[in-house]
Motif scaffolding. Sequence first.
Motif, PDB file in Angstrom:
ATOM      1  N   SER A 280      -5.886  -9.893  27.819  1.00  0.00           N
ATOM      2  CA  SER A 280      -5.164 -10.063  26.555  1.00  0.00           C
ATOM      3  C   SER A 280      -3.875  -9.242  26.541  1.00  0.00           C
ATOM      4  CB  SER A 280      -6.062  -9.652  25.379  1.00  0.00           C
ATOM      5  OG  SER A 280      -7.221 -10.454  25.326  1.00  0.00           O
ATOM      6  N   SER A 281      -3.921  -8.038  27.113  1.00  0.00           N
ATOM      7  CA  SER A 281      -2.737  -7.191  27.150  1.00  0.00           C
ATOM      8  C   SER A 281      -1.650  -7.808  28.022  1.00  0.00           C
ATOM      9  CB  SER A 281      -3.103  -5.798  27.670  1.00  0.00           C
ATOM     10  OG  SER A 281      -2.027  -4.902  27.525  1.00  0.00           O
ATOM     11  N   GLU A 283      -1.237 -11.047  28.433  1.00  0.00           N
ATOM     12  CA  GLU A 283      -0.681 -12.114  27.592  1.00  0.00           C
ATOM     13  C   GLU A 283       0.301 -11.539  26.568  1.00  0.00           C
ATOM     14  OE1 GLU A 283      -3.898 -15.715  27.322  1.00  0.00           O
ATOM     15  OE2 GLU A 283      -4.222 -14.001  25.976  1.00  0.00           O
ATOM     16  N   ASP A 284      -0.063 -10.409  25.966  1.00  0.00           N
ATOM     17  CA  ASP A 284       0.828  -9.757  25.001  1.00  0.00           C
ATOM     18  C   ASP A 284       2.140  -9.342  25.663  1.00  0.00           C
ATOM     19  OD1 ASP A 284      -1.117 -10.051  23.084  1.00  0.00           O
ATOM     20  OD2 ASP A 284      -1.872  -7.990  23.260  1.00  0.00           O
ATOM     21  N   VAL A 286       3.608 -10.725  28.308  1.00  0.00           N
ATOM     22  CA  VAL A 286       4.415 -11.928  28.552  1.00  0.00           C
ATOM     23  C   VAL A 286       5.094 -12.381  27.269  1.00  0.00           C
ATOM     24  CG1 VAL A 286       4.322 -14.355  29.215  1.00  0.00           C
ATOM     25  CG2 VAL A 286       3.039 -12.649  30.531  1.00  0.00           C
ATOM     26  N   ASN A 287       4.332 -12.444  26.198  1.00  0.00           N
ATOM     27  CA  ASN A 287       4.906 -12.877  24.922  1.00  0.00           C
ATOM     28  C   ASN A 287       5.972 -11.904  24.433  1.00  0.00           C
ATOM     29  OD1 ASN A 287       3.249 -15.157  24.774  1.00  0.00           O
ATOM     30  ND2 ASN A 287       1.604 -14.021  23.747  1.00  0.00           N
ATOM     31  N   TYR A 288       5.750 -10.622  24.659  1.00  0.00           N
ATOM     32  CA  TYR A 288       6.720  -9.606  24.257  1.00  0.00           C
ATOM     33  C   TYR A 288       8.033  -9.784  25.016  1.00  0.00           C
ATOM     34  CZ  TYR A 288       8.576  -4.923  23.249  1.00  0.00           C
ATOM     35  OH  TYR A 288       9.354  -3.871  22.845  1.00  0.00           O
ATOM     36  N   LEU A 290       9.125 -12.545  26.412  1.00  0.00           N
ATOM     37  CA  LEU A 290       9.736 -13.818  25.989  1.00  0.00           C
ATOM     38  C   LEU A 290      10.396 -13.709  24.614  1.00  0.00           C
ATOM     39  CD1 LEU A 290       6.998 -16.342  27.149  1.00  0.00           C
ATOM     40  CD2 LEU A 290       9.223 -15.903  28.220  1.00  0.00           C
ATOM     41  N   SER A 291      10.005 -12.705  23.842  1.00  0.00           N
ATOM     42  CA  SER A 291      10.601 -12.539  22.504  1.00  0.00           C
ATOM     43  C   SER A 291      11.960 -11.880  22.531  1.00  0.00           C
ATOM     44  CB  SER A 291       9.645 -11.713  21.629  1.00  0.00           C
ATOM     45  OG  SER A 291       9.631 -10.341  22.028  1.00  0.00           O
TER      46      SER A 291
END
Length: 293
Positions: A280-281, A283-284, A286-288, A290-291
């Motif tokens: 999960s971390s 994934e977080d 990657v999303n961070y 991409l933001s």
Amino acid sequence: MKLEALVPSLEPLKVKDLPKFQTNDPESACNMLELIVQGTKGARGVIWNTFKDLEEHELEALSQDFPSPHFLIGPFQKYFPASSSSLIAQDQTSLSWLDQHPPKSVLYVSFGSLVRIEESQFLEIAWGLSNSKQPFLWVVRPGPIKGSEWLELLPNGFLERIVKGIGYIVKWAPQQDILAHPAIGGFWTHNGWNSTLESVCEGVPMISSPSFGDQLPISRYVSDVWKIGVKLENGFKRSEIESAIRRVMVDEEGLEFRNKIANITEKVNLCLKKGGSSYSSLEDLVNYILSFP
């Protein structure tokens, strides 16, 4: 302050467990460390090669001084196959030698690629291993002992004795493969972070002989916090070496170490699965990224 005294707010670390480095220019070393700390504080995020169940409380405390997002996505050793930057070829015969031994019967001994030791220490290690009467696989790099190219300083008759089956000495070994081998029952290590995590990932209890840097506090965590091994508190003394080997490999205490590290190893496997903390971390993270605009 006495070396055995506890460090306030960093218990169970003792003064002697605080990281130390050998340098001829301490002022420059301190300046470099300060730059690293300030750079980390100014970072947009911090990635850690660890996992929540191993160091959650320590990372929570650290985040008070380092407010950027923290991403615990380790152990990296589980993501990537083993690799070696050493100029010494890995000796694959060590694996076939292990194949001849029962499960959990062999002690693996390796102090990494940087540690240097004195002749007297080398001899104490040799006699401690021999006197323990436990099978061992010992990695001895060429050149780490002052005044010796490789094995010239071993006691007379030592090599002949281990040829009979009690031990095997190589210049370098495929460490992750060694630790994953069923014959390995313990790991005598310098407690560099990579080696420590590799041992945790494979469920192998440790004997700790730290030398410098982060090896010192990691060793204390192995023995006093996670309680998955024994620390040699007084350097290399053959009687203490023999005792530590028996504690990990033979005595009932060794079973307790194996049970505790097996529990941590299971948490490693769970944290990397979908829904696990490291999964999960990641994934977080990657999303961070991409933001970012």
